[in-house]
Design a protein around this motif. Structure first.
Motif, PDB file in Angstrom:
ATOM      1  N   ARG A  92       0.857  -1.181   0.000  1.00 24.10           N
ATOM      2  CA  ARG A  92       0.000   0.000   0.000  1.00 24.10           C
ATOM      3  C   ARG A  92       0.901   1.242   0.000  1.00 24.10           C
ATOM      4  O   ARG A  92       1.649   1.471   0.952  1.00 24.10           O
ATOM      5  N   TYR A  93       0.834   2.001  -1.087  1.00 24.80           N
ATOM      6  CA  TYR A  93       1.626   3.228  -1.203  1.00 24.80           C
ATOM      7  C   TYR A  93       0.787   4.383  -0.665  1.00 24.80           C
ATOM      8  O   TYR A  93      -0.300   4.671  -1.201  1.00 24.80           O
ATOM      9  N   ARG A  94       1.313   5.053   0.353  1.00 27.03           N
ATOM     10  CA  ARG A  94       0.547   6.077   1.065  1.00 27.03           C
ATOM     11  C   ARG A  94       1.358   7.363   1.164  1.00 27.03           C
ATOM     12  O   ARG A  94       2.596   7.330   1.208  1.00 27.03           O
ATOM     13  N   ARG A  95       0.649   8.474   1.230  1.00 23.87           N
ATOM     14  CA  ARG A  95       1.290   9.789   1.296  1.00 23.87           C
ATOM     15  C   ARG A  95       0.915  10.464   2.611  1.00 23.87           C
ATOM     16  O   ARG A  95      -0.263  10.583   2.954  1.00 23.87           O
ATOM     17  N   PHE A  96       1.945  10.933   3.340  1.00 20.69           N
ATOM     18  CA  PHE A  96       1.767  11.627   4.611  1.00 20.69           C
ATOM     19  C   PHE A  96       2.203  13.086   4.443  1.00 20.69           C
ATOM     20  O   PHE A  96       3.219  13.372   3.792  1.00 20.69           O
ATOM     21  N   ASN A  97       1.461  13.965   5.066  1.00 21.84           N
ATOM     22  CA  ASN A  97       1.776  15.399   5.027  1.00 21.84           C
ATOM     23  C   ASN A  97       2.535  15.773   6.300  1.00 21.84           C
ATOM     24  O   ASN A  97       1.971  15.777   7.397  1.00 21.84           O
ATOM     25  N   LEU A  98       3.823  16.087   6.159  1.00 25.99           N
ATOM     26  CA  LEU A  98       4.666  16.458   7.292  1.00 25.99           C
ATOM     27  C   LEU A  98       4.861  17.967   7.385  1.00 25.99           C
ATOM     28  O   LEU A  98       5.765  18.426   8.101  1.00 25.99           O
ATOM     29  N   SER A  99       4.038  18.750   6.730  1.00 26.50           N
ATOM     30  CA  SER A  99       4.220  20.199   6.713  1.00 26.50           C
ATOM     31  C   SER A  99       3.881  20.784   8.080  1.00 26.50           C
ATOM     32  O   SER A  99       2.855  20.442   8.683  1.00 26.50           O
ATOM     33  N   SER A 100       4.757  21.652   8.557  1.00 22.83           N
ATOM     34  CA  SER A 100       4.494  22.382   9.797  1.00 22.83           C
ATOM     35  C   SER A 100       3.853  23.732   9.536  1.00 22.83           C
ATOM     36  O   SER A 100       3.257  24.330  10.431  1.00 22.83           O
ATOM     37  N   ASP A 101       3.997  24.246   8.320  1.00 20.64           N
ATOM     38  CA  ASP A 101       3.320  25.483   7.903  1.00 20.64           C
ATOM     39  C   ASP A 101       3.058  25.414   6.415  1.00 20.64           C
ATOM     40  O   ASP A 101       3.616  24.592   5.690  1.00 20.64           O
ATOM     41  N   GLU A 102       2.205  26.297   5.912  1.00 16.90           N
ATOM     42  CA  GLU A 102       1.819  26.285   4.505  1.00 16.90           C
ATOM     43  C   GLU A 102       2.921  26.789   3.590  1.00 16.90           C
ATOM     44  O   GLU A 102       2.946  26.459   2.403  1.00 16.90           O
ATOM     45  N   GLU A 103       3.837  27.584   4.122  1.00 22.11           N
ATOM     46  CA  GLU A 103       4.889  28.141   3.289  1.00 22.11           C
ATOM     47  C   GLU A 103       5.947  27.110   2.910  1.00 22.11           C
ATOM     48  O   GLU A 103       6.634  27.281   1.899  1.00 22.11           O
ATOM     49  N   ASP A 104       6.087  26.053   3.722  1.00 20.46           N
ATOM     50  CA  ASP A 104       7.100  25.029   3.457  1.00 20.46           C
ATOM     51  C   ASP A 104       6.431  23.655   3.443  1.00 20.46           C
ATOM     52  O   ASP A 104       6.481  22.913   4.428  1.00 20.46           O
ATOM     53  N   PRO A 105       5.783  23.277   2.355  1.00 15.12           N
ATOM     54  CA  PRO A 105       5.106  21.973   2.313  1.00 15.12           C
ATOM     55  C   PRO A 105       6.110  20.826   2.227  1.00 15.12           C
ATOM     56  O   PRO A 105       7.077  20.883   1.468  1.00 15.12           O
ATOM     57  N   VAL A 106       5.868  19.794   3.018  1.00 11.49           N
ATOM     58  CA  VAL A 106       6.719  18.604   3.017  1.00 11.49           C
ATOM     59  C   VAL A 106       5.806  17.389   2.976  1.00 11.49           C
ATOM     60  O   VAL A 106       4.999  17.171   3.890  1.00 11.49           O
ATOM     61  N   GLU A 107       5.931  16.591   1.909  1.00  9.98           N
ATOM     62  CA  GLU A 107       5.113  15.394   1.754  1.00  9.98           C
ATOM     63  C   GLU A 107       6.013  14.176   1.668  1.00  9.98           C
ATOM     64  O   GLU A 107       7.076  14.209   1.038  1.00  9.98           O
TER      65      GLU A 107
END
Length: 589
Positions: free
Chosen positions: A399-414
């Motif tokens: 199962r390939y899954r995507r997690f959102n690790l962003s702490s703020d909207e200006e620096d998105p980290v997926e």
């Protein structure tokens, strides 16, 4: 008017105290007084021994030997503060003041007219129950039973009774632990001279990190899952089942060799890519003891891939890694040396041998505990299986899954993760995904067992005690099991208890029981903080994202609770593979 005038002191730059010259400021009446250092705990019988020989020997502490005397006094002070010191400060130098009985005192004696209790029961039982030296029966026991009673007292109560050093629960924890030799483990990979250390983080700093992450988004699913065989729920120590070796193919490629992840990286705007085994290890890093390493590759477009090395820590399962006295390596045998039965038994209980055995047991239990007649296919076929393969596939779903690790909207980290599930169970609401894991017992009496109870006698009646001991001795392994199940979205986790048929034979095993666990409930029982794990992952990801394009290695120090981040040459992984190949060729020759 009365007045007081301070005496003139002569300077002596070589020694402490008054000078030794004839023109000393000391009066002549006090120049021949013997002196010796002493402490408050010394017994002083005489203040001064006027019969001692006069001269330089009687003036210990003065003259040219003052420095040596002072050093000896300091050494005696340090010795007196030690745990097992037998002499206190000044005891060796105060022989002139030692107390001796006079002639009149030597003839003096005390007659005790009190009657002693001569009952065998009172003397023996009182001593054996563990009073202070003489037990409940009073200050002394009968002379007839004193020796035997002392032995019984040492066996059951020890010198301090029931709470003494040798109480009923065994030896006192920590006793003589300071005297054990320090274990020095080797690193999982050798640090090269051209490596550059960029960061060093200790576990205390990692334990303070926090990051809240929402539920993941599923991208796609691959593979075929078989249904769990519910007959394994009825296994117990009285109805055990042998563990059978089953030949099945199960793929576990690293991140960079996964074609699905490469396709997602080309089409998706995610920045971090890894597998669930690497992600679970990072989230539980503060519980790890043994060394490990992770390869990080940052591309020109800012994407970061976290990979494992073939044959590294991720391909094997540890045993009793977190025990107070973990398994220990045995010395290598010399050429022509004979191996006795005890040495042969120790060879199969080393960390490397136990890790290989645990990996074998875990895989075969997952292969065996499913019913291959009932299959459940996911969206797409297994991406690693080619039509040329003839051996059957094992039950496994990706199962390939995507997690959102962003702490703020200006620096998105997926983050994109490949997770794995082992089987399905049918339910009124539809099939549910489960993971199948195992715990293995090797020898409850061997070194490194961690005080685990014998499973064949305690597993059915005291399963809670068995699980609690495993949570203590295998905290890192069970935490990884729980987090991998949570990342994969598994509804349940099946845990099997597998032991050797014979403690001295690591090739044959038997299943003694199974248990069901909710992954999140198991994590809560182990005090596993998921937000702390995500904080660790985000910190490691930021280190790689801020670094320039290239290859990096994250290493757990083999003997310290520290991880280090290195910049390595681009050919690092290839050089390691070549070295391993050369070693294998040398062994074959």
């Amino acid at each position: 008017m009365a007045s007081f005038q301070l005496p003139q002191l002569q300077q002596d730059g070589d020694h402490w105290g008054p000078p030794t010259s004839s023109s000393s400021v000391l009066p002549s009446d006090f120049q021949q007084i013997p002196f010796a250092p002493f402490s408050k705990s010394d017994k002083i019988g005489r203040i001064a021994d006027w019969n001692a020989s006069s001269g330089s020997d009687a003036r210990a502490g003065y003259g040219d030997d003052r420095s040596a005397q002072a050093l000896g006094a300091r050494a005696g002070l340090r010795q007196g503060r030690g745990r097992d010191a037998q002499q206190s400060f000044g005891a060796s130098g105060a022989n002139a003041f030692a107390y001796f009985h006079g002639d009149d005192e030597a003839s003096f004696s005390v007659v005790d007219n009190t009657r002693t209790v001569t009952s065998r029961r009172g003397g023996l039982s009182g001593m054996a129950r563990g009073g202070r030296g003489a037990g409940r029966g009073g200050a002394a026991a009968s002379s007839r039973g004193s020796a035997r009673a002392g032995a019984l007292g040492a066996t059951r109560g020890g010198r301090g009774g029931r709470g003494g050093a040798s109480a009923r629960g065994g030896r006192r924890f920590g006793w003589k632990d300071w005297d054990k030799p320090q274990r020095t483990r080797e690193a999982s990979v050798t640090v090269g001279p051209e490596w550059q250390q960029l960061e060093e983080i200790d576990f205390s700093r990692l334990g303070k990190l926090r990051l809240e992450v929402d539920e993941p988004q599923e991208i796609s699913t691959y593979g075929t899952l078989y249904e769990y065989d519910k007959s394994y729920d009825r296994i117990s120590t009285r109805a055990e089942k042998p563990l059978q070796p089953i030949d099945r193919i199960r793929y576990n490629p690293t991140t960079s060799e996964d074609p699905v992840i490469q396709e997602i990286a080309a089409k998706n705007d995610a920045q971090i890519f890894m597998t669930d085994s690497i992600l679970a290890l990072l989230m539980c890093a503060t519980r790890s003891v043994y060394p490990w390493d992770i390869i990080l590759t940052r591309t020109a477009d800012g994407k970061v891939f976290l990979d494992k090395r073939d044959g590294g820590a991720f391909d094997f399962i540890t045993v009793n890694e977190n025990a107070a006295d973990p398994p220990m390596e045995t010395p290598e045998l010399k050429e022509g040396e004979r191996v006795d039965a005890a040495s042969r038994a120790n060879q199969i209980n080393t960390p490397a041998a136990l890790s290989l055995e645990a990996t074998y047991v875990n895989q075969n239990f997952a292969f065996q505990a499913v019913n291959e007649k009932k299959a459940h296919k996911l969206e797409k076929e297994n991406p690693f299986y080619s039509p040329e393969e003839t051996e059957p596939l094992a039950s496994c779903g990706y199962r390939y899954r995507r997690f959102n690790l962003s702490s703020d909207e200006e620096d998105p980290v997926e983050l994109v993760v490949r997770t794995e599930v082992d089987a399905v169970i049918s339910s009124p609401s539809g099939p549910q995904f489960i993971t199948i894991k195992s715990l293995n017992e090797f020898d409850s009496r061997a070194q490194g067992a961690g005080g685990a109870p014998e499973w064949r006698t305690k597993l059915d009646s005291q399963r809670g005690a068995v699980v609690a001991t495993e949570m203590k001795n295998n905290s890192f392994k069970l935490a990884r099991f729980a987090i991998q199940s949570i990342l994969a979205g598994a509804d349940n986790m099946k845990l099997g208890y597998i032991s050797r048929v014979n403690p001295r034979d690591a090739s044959k095993h038997v299943i003694l029981g199974t248990s069901w666990y909710k992954p999140k409930e198991l994590a809560a029982q182990m005090a596993l903080n998921l937000s702390n794990g995500w904080g660790i992952v985000r910190t490691i990801a930021d280190l790689a994202r801020k670094a320039p394009e290239g290859k990096y290695v994250l290493i757990k120090d083999p003997n310290k609770a520290t991880i280090r981040f290195y910049s390595v040459p681009a050919s690092f992984d290839e050089e390691v593979d070549e070295d391993d190949g050369e070693e294998e060729n040398d062994e074959e020759e």
